[in-house]
Design a protein around this motif. Structure first.
Motif, PDB file in Angstrom:
ATOM      1  N   ALA A 254      30.845  39.017  20.752  1.00 31.69           N
ATOM      2  CA  ALA A 254      29.680  38.256  21.892  1.00 31.69           C
ATOM      3  C   ALA A 254      29.120  37.317  20.773  1.00 31.69           C
ATOM      4  O   ALA A 254      29.108  35.958  21.947  1.00 31.69           O
ATOM      5  N   ALA A 255      28.756  37.656  19.718  1.00 33.40           N
ATOM      6  CA  ALA A 255      27.452  37.236  19.293  1.00 33.40           C
ATOM      7  C   ALA A 255      28.193  36.254  18.706  1.00 33.40           C
ATOM      8  O   ALA A 255      27.592  34.835  18.498  1.00 33.40           O
ATOM      9  N   ALA A 256      29.634  35.948  18.063  1.00 34.10           N
ATOM     10  CA  ALA A 256      30.699  34.762  17.775  1.00 34.10           C
ATOM     11  C   ALA A 256      30.844  33.842  18.922  1.00 34.10           C
ATOM     12  O   ALA A 256      30.359  32.640  18.888  1.00 34.10           O
ATOM     13  N   GLY A 257      30.493  34.469  19.978  1.00 34.30           N
ATOM     14  CA  GLY A 257      30.973  33.080  21.168  1.00 34.30           C
ATOM     15  C   GLY A 257      29.585  32.492  21.386  1.00 34.30           C
ATOM     16  O   GLY A 257      29.948  31.626  21.654  1.00 34.30           O
TER      17      GLY A 257
ATOM     18  N   GLU B 253      32.294  35.853  37.164  1.00 31.10           N
ATOM     19  CA  GLU B 253      32.276  35.267  36.315  1.00 31.10           C
ATOM     20  C   GLU B 253      33.702  35.151  35.674  1.00 31.10           C
ATOM     21  O   GLU B 253      34.466  34.168  35.191  1.00 31.10           O
ATOM     22  N   ALA B 254      34.689  35.684  36.411  1.00 27.99           N
ATOM     23  CA  ALA B 254      35.860  35.428  35.955  1.00 27.99           C
ATOM     24  C   ALA B 254      36.453  34.705  36.859  1.00 27.99           C
ATOM     25  O   ALA B 254      37.599  33.422  36.648  1.00 27.99           O
ATOM     26  N   ARG B 255      36.597  34.330  38.249  1.00 26.48           N
ATOM     27  CA  ARG B 255      36.187  33.447  39.388  1.00 26.48           C
ATOM     28  C   ARG B 255      36.028  32.018  38.497  1.00 26.48           C
ATOM     29  O   ARG B 255      36.761  31.172  38.481  1.00 26.48           O
ATOM     30  N   MET B 256      34.611  32.137  37.768  1.00 20.76           N
ATOM     31  CA  MET B 256      34.346  30.758  37.542  1.00 20.76           C
ATOM     32  C   MET B 256      34.850  30.193  36.438  1.00 20.76           C
ATOM     33  O   MET B 256      35.028  29.742  35.751  1.00 20.76           O
ATOM     34  N   GLY B 257      35.363  31.534  35.538  1.00 20.46           N
ATOM     35  CA  GLY B 257      36.594  30.866  34.331  1.00 20.46           C
ATOM     36  C   GLY B 257      37.817  30.062  34.647  1.00 20.46           C
ATOM     37  O   GLY B 257      38.326  29.041  34.044  1.00 20.46           O
ATOM     38  N   LEU B 258      38.124  30.894  36.019  1.00 22.90           N
ATOM     39  CA  LEU B 258      39.189  30.111  36.463  1.00 22.90           C
ATOM     40  C   LEU B 258      39.235  28.551  36.710  1.00 22.90           C
ATOM     41  O   LEU B 258      40.055  27.868  36.852  1.00 22.90           O
ATOM     42  N   LEU B 259      37.971  28.620  37.878  1.00 23.37           N
ATOM     43  CA  LEU B 259      37.818  27.337  38.413  1.00 23.37           C
ATOM     44  C   LEU B 259      37.425  26.593  36.654  1.00 23.37           C
ATOM     45  O   LEU B 259      37.501  24.954  36.768  1.00 23.37           O
TER      46      LEU B 259
ATOM     47  N   ALA C 241      43.675  36.280  30.488  1.00 26.75           N
ATOM     48  CA  ALA C 241      42.675  37.108  30.400  1.00 26.75           C
ATOM     49  C   ALA C 241      42.046  36.740  31.681  1.00 26.75           C
ATOM     50  O   ALA C 241      41.209  38.094  31.741  1.00 26.75           O
ATOM     51  N   PHE C 242      41.320  35.743  32.325  1.00 32.54           N
ATOM     52  CA  PHE C 242      40.087  35.840  33.360  1.00 32.54           C
ATOM     53  C   PHE C 242      41.717  36.682  34.546  1.00 32.54           C
ATOM     54  O   PHE C 242      40.759  37.256  35.405  1.00 32.54           O
ATOM     55  N   ASP C 243      42.361  36.786  34.777  1.00 24.19           N
ATOM     56  CA  ASP C 243      43.655  37.145  36.124  1.00 24.19           C
ATOM     57  C   ASP C 243      42.865  38.566  35.230  1.00 24.19           C
ATOM     58  O   ASP C 243      43.058  39.243  36.457  1.00 24.19           O
ATOM     59  N   SER C 244      42.956  39.747  33.972  1.00 26.60           N
ATOM     60  CA  SER C 244      43.446  40.459  33.606  1.00 26.60           C
ATOM     61  C   SER C 244      41.572  40.939  34.334  1.00 26.60           C
ATOM     62  O   SER C 244      41.827  42.299  34.577  1.00 26.60           O
TER      63      SER C 244
ATOM     64  N   PRO D 292      37.830  41.227  28.798  1.00 28.15           N
ATOM     65  CA  PRO D 292      38.854  39.420  29.314  1.00 28.15           C
ATOM     66  C   PRO D 292      38.186  38.285  29.391  1.00 28.15           C
ATOM     67  O   PRO D 292      38.482  37.828  29.107  1.00 28.15           O
ATOM     68  N   ASN D 293      36.851  38.569  29.924  1.00 28.59           N
ATOM     69  CA  ASN D 293      35.696  37.338  30.524  1.00 28.59           C
ATOM     70  C   ASN D 293      35.562  36.645  28.909  1.00 28.59           C
ATOM     71  O   ASN D 293      35.349  35.848  29.155  1.00 28.59           O
ATOM     72  N   LEU D 294      35.183  37.417  28.229  1.00 33.28           N
ATOM     73  CA  LEU D 294      34.277  36.885  26.873  1.00 33.28           C
ATOM     74  C   LEU D 294      36.070  36.721  25.901  1.00 33.28           C
ATOM     75  O   LEU D 294      35.724  35.766  25.564  1.00 33.28           O
TER      76      LEU D 294
END
Length: 390
Positions: free
Chosen positions: A125-128, A197-203, A184-187, A165-167
Motif C-alpha cells: 500500500a505504501a509503495a502504491g 473502488e473495484a468498479r471505479m478501477g474497471l471504469l 484483479a478488479f473482477d476478483s 485485489p483493488n490495490l
C-alpha cells in the motif's frame, strides 16, 4: 500523476465527509479514551504498553502527529519490537500523505524481519501511494498467490477482502498490464459485488484504453445499481473530469448528483470544478457563494475564478501563499489544456495585481508560460511587476 494514482486518492479525499456522521460518536469515545490513557502515562511514562495504546488511540481520533511521536519514543527505547509498531507507524504516515517515508519505514522493517501477510500488504500500500507500482504489484501478488491459511483455515488473501485485489489492480494498471488489472478488479467484485473502488478501477481501465462509449454505458449501469450511494456519483465525476471531451457530460452529472445529495460537500466541490473546467466562471462563483468550502484548493479555485471574472478576489491568508500559488497555477494549466482561452487570458491579466498578496505567483506563471512557448505573455507579466527604472 498516473490514472490509477488519481483514482486511488479519491476515496482518501472523500472518505472524511462521507463517513463523518457514522464515525463521530466513535471518535468522541476514542477521544475520551485517549485523555484517560494520557493521564495514566503521566503516572507511568515508561510503560511501553501504555505508549502503544496511546499511539493506537491517537491514530483512531485523527491525531497522527501525536501517534507518530509516541511510536518514535517506543522505537528509540527499543521497548517493543514487533510488527504492530511498524504497521501503525506506516498507516499514520500514509494518512498524513508522507508516502515516501511510509515506504521507507516498511522497507527498513522488512530488512530485519520476516515478511508476514500484514506487513506485505502495508508495504505494498505504501509503495502504491508512493507511485512505485512495480514494488506494490510484486508485494501484493505475493499475498494473493500465497497458499498459507489463517487459524480458521481460510486463505490468507481472503482476510483482506476486496482491498487486496483493488490495490493490486491499481498497481497493475499503473504498469500498463490492463488485462491482469481487470482480473484483479473482477476478483474484488467477486468478494464484494457492490465494491465501489473495484468498479471505479474497471471504469478507469475503460478510460485508459480509450473506450469512451463503454465507459459511459457502464456509468449508467452503475447509477442504476448503486445510485443511492453518493460515492458512485463522486467517483463518476472524478473520471469524467479527466476527459476534456466529456466536460459537458460531467457538468450534467454533477448537477444531478448535487440535486440528489444537496448536503454532500465533496459533490458540491465537484460541481464547482466542472463549471470552472467548462469556463462557466460566473456560475462557479455563484456556487461558491452558496457553499462554505474553506480548504486551500477550494480557496485557490475561488481565487482563480475571481481572476477569470475580473472581480475582487476573496481575502488571502498569509500563511498559505505558496500552496495557493501552486493551486492557482494548476487552474491556469487546466484552462489551457481544455482550450478555455478566454478564461485563461482574463486570469493572466490579473496575475500582476495579486503580486502584493501572492508574491511568487507572477514568477511561477511567467516561468510556466515560457515552458509552453508563450514568451510574449510571460514577458508582459514580468514587466508589469518590475519597478520602474529597474
Amino acid at each position: 500523476q498516473s490514472m490509477a494514482r488519481q483514482w486511488r486518492l479519491a476515496p482518501v479525499r472523500s472518505g472524511i465527509t462521507l463517513q463523518r456522521s457514522t464515525e463521530s460518536a466513535a471518535r468522541g469515545y476514542g477521544q475520551r479514551e485517549l485523555s484517560a490513557c494520557a493521564g495514566e502515562l503521566n503516572e507511568d511514562p515508561s510503560n511501553a504498553a501504555l505508549v502503544l495504546q496511546f499511539a493506537r488511540l491517537a491514530s483512531h481520533v485523527g491525531d497522527r502527529e501525536q501517534a507518530l511521536q509516541a511510536l518514535g519514543a517506543l522505537e528509540r527505547s527499543a521497548a517493543i519490537e514487533f510488527e504492530e509498531l511498524a504497521l501503525l507507524r506506516t498507516r499514520c504516515l500514509l494518512q498524513l500523505g508522507r508516502a515516501d517515508e511510509a515506504q521507507r519505514a516498511m522497507a527498513d522493517y522488512h530488512a530485519d524481519h520476516a515478511a508476514s501477510a500484514d506487513t506485505l500488504y502495508m508495504h505494498g500500500a505504501a509503495a502504491g501511494a508512493n507511485n512505485d507500482p512495480a514494488t506494490a504489484a510484486r508485494l501484493l501478488a505475493a499475498i494473493e498467490n500465497a497458499e498459507s491459511q489463517d487459524s480458521a483455515g481460510l486463505p490468507i488473501a481472503e482476510r483482506f477482502t476486496a482491498a487486496l485485489p483493488n490495490l493490486l489492480g491499481a498497481s497493475l494498471m499503473d504498469l500498463g498490464r490492463y488485462d491482469e488489472a481487470a482480473a484483479a478488479f473482477d476478483s474484488a467484485l467477486a468478494i464484494e459485488p457492490d465494491n465501489v473502488e473495484a468498479r471505479m478501477g474497471l471504469l478507469s481501465l475503460n478510460m485508459a484504453r480509450g473506450e469512451v462509449e463503454t465507459l459511459l454505458h457502464e456509468l449508467d449501469g452503475w447509477i442504476d445499481r448503486q445510485g443511492e450511494d453518493p460515492r458512485v456519483w463522486f467517483y463518476g465525476s472524478v473520471l469524467l473530469g479527466r476527459m476534456p471531451d466529456l466536460s459537458g457530460v460531467n457538468q450534467q452529472w454533477t448537477s444531478e448528483a448535487c440535486r440528489r445529495f444537496p448536503d454532500d460537500t465533496n459533490l458540491r466541490r465537484q460541481e464547482i470544478e466542472a463549471r470552472l473546467v467548462c469556463g462557466q466562471i460566473e456560475d462557479a462563483l455563484e456556487l461558491f457563494e452558496r457553499s462554505p468550502l474553506e480548504s486551500t484548493p477550494d480557496l485557490a479555485a475561488r481565487l482563480a475564478a475571481s481572476m477569470a471574472a475580473g472581480v475582487e478576489p476573496p481575502s488571502i491568508p498569509g500563511d498559505r501563499t505558496e500552496e495557493l500559488e501552486a493551486e492557482i497555477l494548476l487552474w491556469l494549466k487546466v484552462w489551457l489544456s481544455h482550450e478555455k482561452f478566454d478564461s485563461l487570458d482574463r486570469a493572466l491579466l490579473e496575475v500582476p495585481a495579486l503580486s502584493d498578496r501572492l508574491p511568487g505567483l507572477p514568477d511561477r506563471t511567467a516561468s510556466w508560460l515560457e515552458e509552453v512557448g508563450q514568451a510574449e505573455a510571460a514577458s508582459r507579466i514580468r514587466q508589469a511587476v518590475t519597478p520602474a527604472g529597474s
